[in-house]
Design a protein around this motif. Structure first.
Motif, PDB file in Angstrom:
ATOM      1  N   ALA A 156       0.832  -1.206   0.000  1.00  0.00           N
ATOM      2  CA  ALA A 156       0.000   0.000   0.000  1.00  0.00           C
ATOM      3  C   ALA A 156       0.863   1.251   0.000  1.00  0.00           C
ATOM      4  CB  ALA A 156      -0.934  -0.003   1.201  1.00  0.00           C
ATOM      5  N   MET A 157       1.966   1.234   0.761  1.00  0.00           N
ATOM      6  CA  MET A 157       2.866   2.388   0.790  1.00  0.00           C
ATOM      7  C   MET A 157       3.546   2.597  -0.556  1.00  0.00           C
ATOM      8  SD  MET A 157       4.520   1.921   4.585  1.00  0.00           S
ATOM      9  CE  MET A 157       5.756   3.157   4.339  1.00  0.00           C
ATOM     10  N   VAL A 158       4.062   1.524  -1.119  1.00  0.00           N
ATOM     11  CA  VAL A 158       4.729   1.625  -2.422  1.00  0.00           C
ATOM     12  C   VAL A 158       3.720   2.038  -3.497  1.00  0.00           C
ATOM     13  CG1 VAL A 158       5.907   0.294  -4.219  1.00  0.00           C
ATOM     14  CG2 VAL A 158       6.598   0.060  -1.830  1.00  0.00           C
ATOM     15  N   ILE A 214      -0.948  13.954  -2.017  1.00  0.00           N
ATOM     16  CA  ILE A 214      -1.929  13.869  -0.933  1.00  0.00           C
ATOM     17  C   ILE A 214      -3.078  12.924  -1.279  1.00  0.00           C
ATOM     18  CG2 ILE A 214      -3.603  15.210   0.411  1.00  0.00           C
ATOM     19  CD1 ILE A 214      -1.511  17.437   0.508  1.00  0.00           C
ATOM     20  N   PRO A 215      -3.665  12.977  -2.489  1.00  0.00           N
ATOM     21  CA  PRO A 215      -4.688  11.975  -2.815  1.00  0.00           C
ATOM     22  C   PRO A 215      -4.141  10.540  -2.793  1.00  0.00           C
ATOM     23  CG  PRO A 215      -4.844  13.819  -4.332  1.00  0.00           C
ATOM     24  CD  PRO A 215      -3.599  14.019  -3.535  1.00  0.00           C
ATOM     25  N   ALA A 216      -2.898  10.346  -3.214  1.00  0.00           N
ATOM     26  CA  ALA A 216      -2.318   8.998  -3.206  1.00  0.00           C
ATOM     27  C   ALA A 216      -2.134   8.496  -1.781  1.00  0.00           C
ATOM     28  CB  ALA A 216      -0.983   8.991  -3.949  1.00  0.00           C
ATOM     29  N   LEU A 217      -1.683   9.371  -0.885  1.00  0.00           N
ATOM     30  CA  LEU A 217      -1.518   8.962   0.519  1.00  0.00           C
ATOM     31  C   LEU A 217      -2.865   8.695   1.181  1.00  0.00           C
ATOM     32  CD1 LEU A 217       1.405  11.286   1.632  1.00  0.00           C
ATOM     33  CD2 LEU A 217       1.493   8.846   1.074  1.00  0.00           C
ATOM     34  N   ALA A 218      -3.869   9.491   0.844  1.00  0.00           N
ATOM     35  CA  ALA A 218      -5.210   9.246   1.389  1.00  0.00           C
ATOM     36  C   ALA A 218      -5.754   7.912   0.883  1.00  0.00           C
ATOM     37  CB  ALA A 218      -6.144  10.390   1.017  1.00  0.00           C
ATOM     38  N   LEU A 219      -5.516   7.617  -0.388  1.00  0.00           N
ATOM     39  CA  LEU A 219      -5.939   6.328  -0.941  1.00  0.00           C
ATOM     40  C   LEU A 219      -5.201   5.171  -0.266  1.00  0.00           C
ATOM     41  CD1 LEU A 219      -7.619   4.799  -3.064  1.00  0.00           C
ATOM     42  CD2 LEU A 219      -5.710   5.107  -4.642  1.00  0.00           C
ATOM     43  N   GLY A 220      -3.894   5.352  -0.040  1.00  0.00           N
ATOM     44  CA  GLY A 220      -3.124   4.327   0.671  1.00  0.00           C
ATOM     45  C   GLY A 220      -3.636   4.113   2.087  1.00  0.00           C
ATOM     46  N   ALA A 221      -4.005   5.207   2.769  1.00  0.00           N
ATOM     47  CA  ALA A 221      -4.566   5.088   4.119  1.00  0.00           C
ATOM     48  C   ALA A 221      -5.883   4.329   4.081  1.00  0.00           C
ATOM     49  CB  ALA A 221      -4.762   6.470   4.732  1.00  0.00           C
ATOM     50  N   PHE A 222      -6.709   4.608   3.065  1.00  0.00           N
ATOM     51  CA  PHE A 222      -7.972   3.889   2.928  1.00  0.00           C
ATOM     52  C   PHE A 222      -7.739   2.396   2.721  1.00  0.00           C
ATOM     53  CE2 PHE A 222     -11.042   1.935   0.071  1.00  0.00           C
ATOM     54  CZ  PHE A 222     -12.184   1.997   0.869  1.00  0.00           C
ATOM     55  N   VAL A 223      -6.827   2.047   1.829  1.00  0.00           N
ATOM     56  CA  VAL A 223      -6.545   0.638   1.548  1.00  0.00           C
ATOM     57  C   VAL A 223      -6.057  -0.067   2.816  1.00  0.00           C
ATOM     58  CG1 VAL A 223      -4.974  -0.904   0.288  1.00  0.00           C
ATOM     59  CG2 VAL A 223      -6.149   0.935  -0.918  1.00  0.00           C
ATOM     60  N   MET A 224      -5.159   0.581   3.559  1.00  0.00           N
ATOM     61  CA  MET A 224      -4.654  -0.056   4.786  1.00  0.00           C
ATOM     62  C   MET A 224      -5.750  -0.207   5.829  1.00  0.00           C
ATOM     63  SD  MET A 224      -0.755   1.120   5.420  1.00  0.00           S
ATOM     64  CE  MET A 224      -0.660   2.752   4.744  1.00  0.00           C
ATOM     65  N   MET A 225      -6.582   0.836   5.986  1.00  0.00           N
ATOM     66  CA  MET A 225      -7.642   0.746   6.997  1.00  0.00           C
ATOM     67  C   MET A 225      -8.682  -0.309   6.631  1.00  0.00           C
ATOM     68  SD  MET A 225      -8.338   4.633   8.194  1.00  0.00           S
ATOM     69  CE  MET A 225      -9.660   4.076   9.242  1.00  0.00           C
ATOM     70  N   SER A 239       1.087   3.859  -3.087  1.00  0.00           N
ATOM     71  CA  SER A 239       0.822   5.290  -2.911  1.00  0.00           C
ATOM     72  C   SER A 239       1.919   6.132  -3.537  1.00  0.00           C
ATOM     73  CB  SER A 239       0.704   5.631  -1.422  1.00  0.00           C
ATOM     74  OG  SER A 239      -0.408   5.002  -0.858  1.00  0.00           O
ATOM     75  N   LEU A 240       3.156   5.727  -3.335  1.00  0.00           N
ATOM     76  CA  LEU A 240       4.268   6.496  -3.886  1.00  0.00           C
ATOM     77  C   LEU A 240       4.328   6.402  -5.411  1.00  0.00           C
ATOM     78  CD1 LEU A 240       7.032   5.736  -1.240  1.00  0.00           C
ATOM     79  CD2 LEU A 240       5.674   7.803  -1.504  1.00  0.00           C
ATOM     80  N   VAL A 241       3.949   5.253  -5.950  1.00  0.00           N
ATOM     81  CA  VAL A 241       3.943   5.095  -7.405  1.00  0.00           C
ATOM     82  C   VAL A 241       2.822   5.939  -8.022  1.00  0.00           C
ATOM     83  CG1 VAL A 241       3.469   3.431  -9.259  1.00  0.00           C
ATOM     84  CG2 VAL A 241       5.052   2.839  -7.420  1.00  0.00           C
ATOM     85  N   LEU A 242       1.677   6.014  -7.356  1.00  0.00           N
ATOM     86  CA  LEU A 242       0.544   6.786  -7.880  1.00  0.00           C
ATOM     87  C   LEU A 242       0.704   8.289  -7.689  1.00  0.00           C
ATOM     88  CD1 LEU A 242      -2.526   4.636  -6.775  1.00  0.00           C
ATOM     89  CD2 LEU A 242      -1.665   4.984  -9.091  1.00  0.00           C
ATOM     90  N   ALA A 243       1.571   8.716  -6.773  1.00  0.00           N
ATOM     91  CA  ALA A 243       1.701  10.136  -6.428  1.00  0.00           C
ATOM     92  C   ALA A 243       1.932  11.053  -7.630  1.00  0.00           C
ATOM     93  CB  ALA A 243       2.783  10.330  -5.378  1.00  0.00           C
ATOM     94  N   PRO A 244       2.812  10.733  -8.570  1.00  0.00           N
ATOM     95  CA  PRO A 244       2.991  11.654  -9.706  1.00  0.00           C
ATOM     96  C   PRO A 244       1.757  11.756 -10.603  1.00  0.00           C
ATOM     97  CG  PRO A 244       4.839  10.121  -9.550  1.00  0.00           C
ATOM     98  CD  PRO A 244       3.798   9.656  -8.588  1.00  0.00           C
ATOM     99  N   TYR A 245       0.906  10.735 -10.582  1.00  0.00           N
ATOM    100  CA  TYR A 245      -0.242  10.701 -11.486  1.00  0.00           C
ATOM    101  C   TYR A 245      -1.491  11.334 -10.868  1.00  0.00           C
ATOM    102  CZ  TYR A 245       2.900   7.463 -13.701  1.00  0.00           C
ATOM    103  OH  TYR A 245       4.012   6.902 -14.273  1.00  0.00           O
TER     104      TYR A 245
END
Length: 191
Positions: A123-125, A137-148, A127-133
């Protein structure tokens, strides 16, 4: 995987992620015109992760040498046993006694959740891969959602609510308050 390798592997992964954060932060720059640039916080976070990851590795290596095993297991775990008070069983009062099956409980728990760290890492990786696209902040929020939702198995409402709160709070802190120019990806014109 040998037990000694599995003991220090989480620390090594945290250290490697820290190196990734640090290098990524440097690529965005640390300062621009005397102000904080987008790379400062990831670089500082990366340094912290490197330090704590190395501390985890050293701690695990020391404990495995000292005890002869990779992880120290507590000497006893207690369970509650009712005692008789005044001729009747008192369920509120309890006497602690050592549990015989503590090691099997720990092994069962580790077996059920042995892939959990890998899901968190993915999920962390991701998020970082999606960040440029889609933006950092949206990528980290999505990663937080997936982890939760999928790792911690929280309810849908709680997972969505916390992720939206993370998105709004992060946007306010970094974009409005600190005025840091973060990568917004497809949301560059909207945010």
């Amino acid at each position: 995987m040998r037990r000694s390798v599995s003991a220090w592997l989480p620390g090594a992964i945290v250290t490697a992620l820290g190196v990734g954060f640090f290098v990524g932060g440097l690529s965005y720059g640390l300062a621009h015109d005397g102000r904080m640039a987008p790379g400062l916080m990831p670089a500082l976070t990366g340094l912290g992760m490197i330090v704590f990851g190395l501390l985890l590795v050293v701690s695990e290596l020391r404990s495995s040498r000292a005890t002869g095993t990779a992880a120290a297991v507590p000497a006893e775990v207690t369970e509650r046993t009712p005692i008789r008070v005044g001729g009747s069983d008192a369920t509120d009062a309890a006497v602690e006694k050592p549990s015989d099956n503590m090691e099997s409980d720990i092994a069962d728990r580790e077996e059920r959740h042995r892939l959990r760290p890998w899901f968190i890492l993915a999920a962390m990786v991701g998020s970082l891969v999606l960040a440029p696209y889609i933006g950092l902040i949206p990528a980290l929020a999505l990663g937080a959602f997936v982890m939760m939702k999928f790792v911690e198995r929280e309810p849908w409402i709680a997972s969505i609510a916390v992720s939206v709160l993370i998105l709004i709070a992060s946007w306010y802190v970094f974009d409005d308050f600190l005025e840091v120019n973060l990568p917004w990806g497809v949301f560059a014109g909207v945010m």
